[in-house]
Design an enzyme around this catalytic site. Structure first.
Site, PDB file in Angstrom:
ATOM      1  N   HIS A 259      34.895 113.989  12.163  1.00 28.82           N
ATOM      2  CA  HIS A 259      33.799 114.910  11.853  1.00 28.82           C
ATOM      3  C   HIS A 259      32.661 114.220  11.104  1.00 28.82           C
ATOM      4  O   HIS A 259      32.854 113.198  10.452  1.00 28.82           O
ATOM      5  CB  HIS A 259      34.323 116.090  11.043  1.00 28.82           C
ATOM      6  CG  HIS A 259      35.188 117.009  11.838  1.00 28.82           C
ATOM      7  ND1 HIS A 259      35.740 118.145  11.310  1.00 28.82           N
ATOM      8  CD2 HIS A 259      35.592 116.982  13.139  1.00 28.82           C
ATOM      9  CE1 HIS A 259      36.438 118.775  12.239  1.00 28.82           C
ATOM     10  NE2 HIS A 259      36.376 118.079  13.351  1.00 28.82           N
TER      11      HIS A 259
ATOM     12  N   GLU B  52      30.935 114.954   8.395  1.00 32.02           N
ATOM     13  CA  GLU B  52      31.030 114.817   6.941  1.00 32.02           C
ATOM     14  C   GLU B  52      31.945 113.661   6.559  1.00 32.02           C
ATOM     15  O   GLU B  52      31.608 112.854   5.684  1.00 32.02           O
ATOM     16  CB  GLU B  52      31.546 116.113   6.303  1.00 32.02           C
ATOM     17  CG  GLU B  52      30.710 117.337   6.612  1.00 32.02           C
ATOM     18  CD  GLU B  52      31.142 118.082   7.870  1.00 32.02           C
ATOM     19  OE1 GLU B  52      30.780 119.264   7.982  1.00 32.02           O
ATOM     20  OE2 GLU B  52      31.814 117.499   8.746  1.00 32.02           O
TER      21      GLU B  52
ATOM     22  N   CYS C  73      35.053 121.809   7.745  1.00 31.75           N
ATOM     23  CA  CYS C  73      36.431 122.260   7.937  1.00 31.75           C
ATOM     24  C   CYS C  73      37.250 121.919   6.691  1.00 31.75           C
ATOM     25  O   CYS C  73      36.768 121.241   5.778  1.00 31.75           O
ATOM     26  CB  CYS C  73      37.047 121.573   9.162  1.00 31.75           C
ATOM     27  SG  CYS C  73      37.417 119.822   8.909  1.00 31.75           S
TER      28      CYS C  73
ATOM     29  N   CYS D 107      37.598 118.067   6.047  1.00 32.17           N
ATOM     30  CA  CYS D 107      36.378 117.485   5.479  1.00 32.17           C
ATOM     31  C   CYS D 107      36.157 117.979   4.050  1.00 32.17           C
ATOM     32  O   CYS D 107      35.671 117.231   3.202  1.00 32.17           O
ATOM     33  CB  CYS D 107      35.177 117.796   6.362  1.00 32.17           C
ATOM     34  SG  CYS D 107      35.204 116.875   7.921  1.00 32.17           S
TER      35      CYS D 107
END
Length: 159
Positions: free
Chosen positions: A77, A79, A103, A106
């Protein structure tokens, strides 16, 4: 007189996150993140994509099917990529601008890295367990999260 209709810091950094998202090869969801220090200097950026060394042409991009035939077990992801791209300590007190609410995985990385504020563009998965867990962890640890406030300004890239 100086120009008055310039971008705010929030607009500038969310713009960088949006631009970073355009590097994603994901056909369904492009997410970007921009980490900023307390002095309004960009510390790192990231977007959602396959780990280094995993070919974008070979790895799956499907959303449906058997878990190993979908992107979800493989994609890193935005981040997390931004945190890992920073490559060193020193994110304490930073902010992350992200185009999609983080999420739970993250969120853990954000908390562990010392980032203290999340500014997000969309929260389209707000009702999922993953995002509910993220918000619960942010609330417990004092990480501030807030939606990006859109001013209506437009930036166009042209060649």
């Amino acid at each position: 007189m100086k120009r008055e209709n310039y971008l705010s810091w929030d607009e500038y950094f969310m713009g960088v996150a949006l631009l970073s998202a355009q590097r994603s090869k994901d056909p369904g969801t492009q997410v970007g993140a921009c980490i900023v220090g307390q002095d309004n200097k960009i510390l790192s950026m990231g977007y959602n994509g396959m780990p280094i060394g995993c070919s974008d042409d070979v790895m799956p991009w499907d959303r449906d099917g058997e878990p190993l035939d979908t992107k979800y077990l493989f994609v890193c992801h935005a981040e997390l990529n931004a945190i890992l791209n920073h490559g060193r300590a020193g994110l304490e007190g930073a902010k992350v601008y992200t185009t999609l609410f983080p999420c739970n995985e993250c969120a853990k990385a954000i908390i562990q890295s010392g980032i203290r504020e999340v500014i997000y563009l969309q929260d389209k998965y707000a009702e999922t367990d993953s995002v509910i867990a993220s918000k619960r962890m942010f609330d417990m640890t004092g990480v501030i999260y807030r939606p990006f406030t859109f001013s209506g300004k437009s930036v166009t890239l042209e060649l």
